[in-house]
Design a protein around this motif. Structure first.
Motif, short mmCIF file in Angstrom:
data_model
loop_
_atom_site.label_atom_id
_atom_site.label_comp_id
_atom_site.label_asym_id
_atom_site.label_seq_id
_atom_site.Cartn_x
_atom_site.Cartn_y
_atom_site.Cartn_z
N SER A 54 0.82 -1.21 0.00
CA SER A 54 0.00 0.00 0.00
C SER A 54 0.86 1.26 0.00
N GLY A 72 -2.32 -1.71 -7.75
CA GLY A 72 -3.15 -2.13 -6.62
C GLY A 72 -3.65 -3.55 -6.75
N ILE A 75 -2.34 -6.08 -4.30
CA ILE A 75 -3.06 -6.23 -3.04
C ILE A 75 -4.24 -7.17 -3.23
N THR A 76 -4.96 -6.95 -4.33
CA THR A 76 -6.18 -7.73 -4.59
C THR A 76 -5.88 -9.21 -4.78
N MET A 247 -10.04 -1.35 4.06
CA MET A 247 -9.05 -1.45 2.99
C MET A 247 -9.47 -0.73 1.73
N SER A 251 -5.94 0.99 1.19
CA SER A 251 -5.14 0.48 0.07
C SER A 251 -4.56 1.62 -0.76
N ILE A 367 -10.76 -7.52 2.01
CA ILE A 367 -9.60 -6.76 1.53
C ILE A 367 -9.61 -6.69 0.01
N SER A 371 -10.17 -3.18 -1.88
CA SER A 371 -9.07 -2.63 -2.66
C SER A 371 -9.45 -2.52 -4.14
#
Length: 417
Positions: A54, A72, A75-76, A247, A251, A367, A371
């Motif tokens: 992040s 991003g 993150i996913t 998030m 994020s 999350i 995100s």
């Protein structure tokens, strides 16, 4: 068919511990065994890996020549890998020695970081993140059972709190340090450090966890049967919605702070430190109050999380105000985490790995959803207000299942009295 005892919650999980003379001993006074702290230390490594991205999205997007919202996806996809990996690994490692499963999980986790660090493009970086997520999911599927079993019924929630606390401490120390290291030495730097720490943790487990430690005698059918409780699914829904709320905003904390609140990029790690301090204080308070008044604590903290996200949407245009609100979000958002995991253990029964793994999946679904939709909102006309507004909507909806859980608990208490 499983026996009735395999589907009923283990009521001993809520029974007070007593001293030799029969005097009740508060759960907070029970000394946790060293293995619990070892598991918490490893969640520190795992939590740092999950959240450090992040703070490095601008650097990663520049290095891989993709947009911030595309970066991003790292993150996913980690969240998606955790979502699938945790329950699958809870079943796949059902008959494996715990030590072997934990060592394998950490080595896969390390390999994923090495692959990501060596990746010249986003595709390979995503593959590395998926591998790391599979290792993380395996660790939670096994580690949570080890920690709660070692602590015993009277302190299982505290043991879970230690593991959650490892993630919280990662936000305070690991994520800011990793972000700073990534800014100074390149975004791959924290990946290399985390890979090395994972290998070191595997070596410690090889020495500290007995080789003959295996899972409790529990069939896959019994594990699945433990999931057939509506209240358990309300807890999972609450977890997912609250995590999506937190998030969805966090994020994209780096562009929020630098582009909207006009904070210098060099100060972003300090702002993330504030989030971590808030998260640690929230986890501590939630862990202490949650055993006595679980929903009396969860609902106010969820409401405060919702209010913080609304305030970020409206007023996070000043750097000081934005940092304060991010810190409040950490405190309110993390206060409920040890409580909801503790409720899963109490509802499903002591020693059930699949329900705990499903709780991990619920966290990761939240999350991933937060995100992803936060990134969609960031690219929309909402611009920098989009991620926090998305989070606000999720957190607001989370109050509904929490209210239903509170009502069902009051009904059950009334029936017993």
């Amino acid at each position: 068919m499983s026996s009735p005892s395999s589907t009923k919650p283990d009521t001993s999980a809520t029974a007070p511990l007593t001293a030799d003379d029969g005097t009740p001993v508060p759960a907070g006074k029970v000394k946790l065994p060293p293995v619990v702290w070892l598991m918490g230390s490893i969640t520190f490594i795992m939590g740092t890996s999950e959240f450090v991205v992040s703070g490095l999205l601008p650097q990663i997007s520049d290095a891989l020549n993709v947009s911030v919202s595309s970066a991003g996806m790292l993150i996913t996809v980690f969240a998606i890998g955790m979502t699938i990996g945790a329950p699958l690994m809870a079943i796949a490692t059902q008959r494996l020695p715990r030590r072997s499963a934990l060592i394998a999980a950490l080595l896969v986790f390390a390999a994923g970081h090495v692959l990501s660090a060596l990746s010249p493009n986003l595709t390979l970086a995503i593959v590395g993140r998926l591998a790391a997520a599979l290792g993380h999911g395996t660790f939670w599927a096994v580690g949570a059972v080890i920690a709660t079993a070692a602590a015993g019924p009277a302190a299982s929630t505290r043991a879970t709190g230690v593991m959650v606390g490892g993630i919280t401490l990662a936000n305070i120390i690991g994520v800011p340090l990793g972000t700073a290291a990534g800014q100074l030495g390149g975004w791959q730097t924290p990946y290399w450090v985390l890979a090395a720490l994972s290998v070191a943790a595997a070596a410690v487990i090889a020495r500290r966890i007995p080789a003959d430690t295996t899972r409790a005698d529990s069939s896959v059918r019994a594990e699945v049967a433990a999931l057939k409780q509506p209240r358990l699914w309300l807890v999972y829904l609450s977890i997912a919605l609250l995590q999506a709320g937190i998030m969805g905003a966090y994020s994209y904390v780096a562009p929020l702070l630098t582009d909207r609140a006009h904070l210098a990029s060099s100060a972003v790690p300090l702002a993330m430190l504030g989030f971590g301090i808030g998260a640690l204080s929230g986890t501590t308070v939630g862990g202490r109050l949650g055993d006595r008044r679980p929903y009396g604590t969860l609902i106010p903290t969820a409401a405060l999380t919702t209010a913080a996200l609304g305030a970020i949407t409206l007023w996070a245009t000043n750097s000081v105000v934005a940092v304060i609100l991010i810190m409040l979000l950490g405190a309110a958002g993390f206060a409920g985490n040890p409580i909801v995991v503790g409720q899963v253990v109490k509802i499903a029964g002591q020693g059930r790995s699949l329900p705990v793994a499903m709780a991990t999946s619920a966290f990761q679904i939240g999350i991933a959803t937060g995100s992803w939709l936060g990134g969609v909102a960031l690219n929309s006309s909402l611009d920098l207000k989009g991620p926090s507004l998305t989070g606000f909507a999720f957190a607001l909806v989370a109050l509904l299942p929490l209210g239903l859980l509170a009502a069902s608990q009051r009904k059950a208490e009334a029936a017993r009295s």
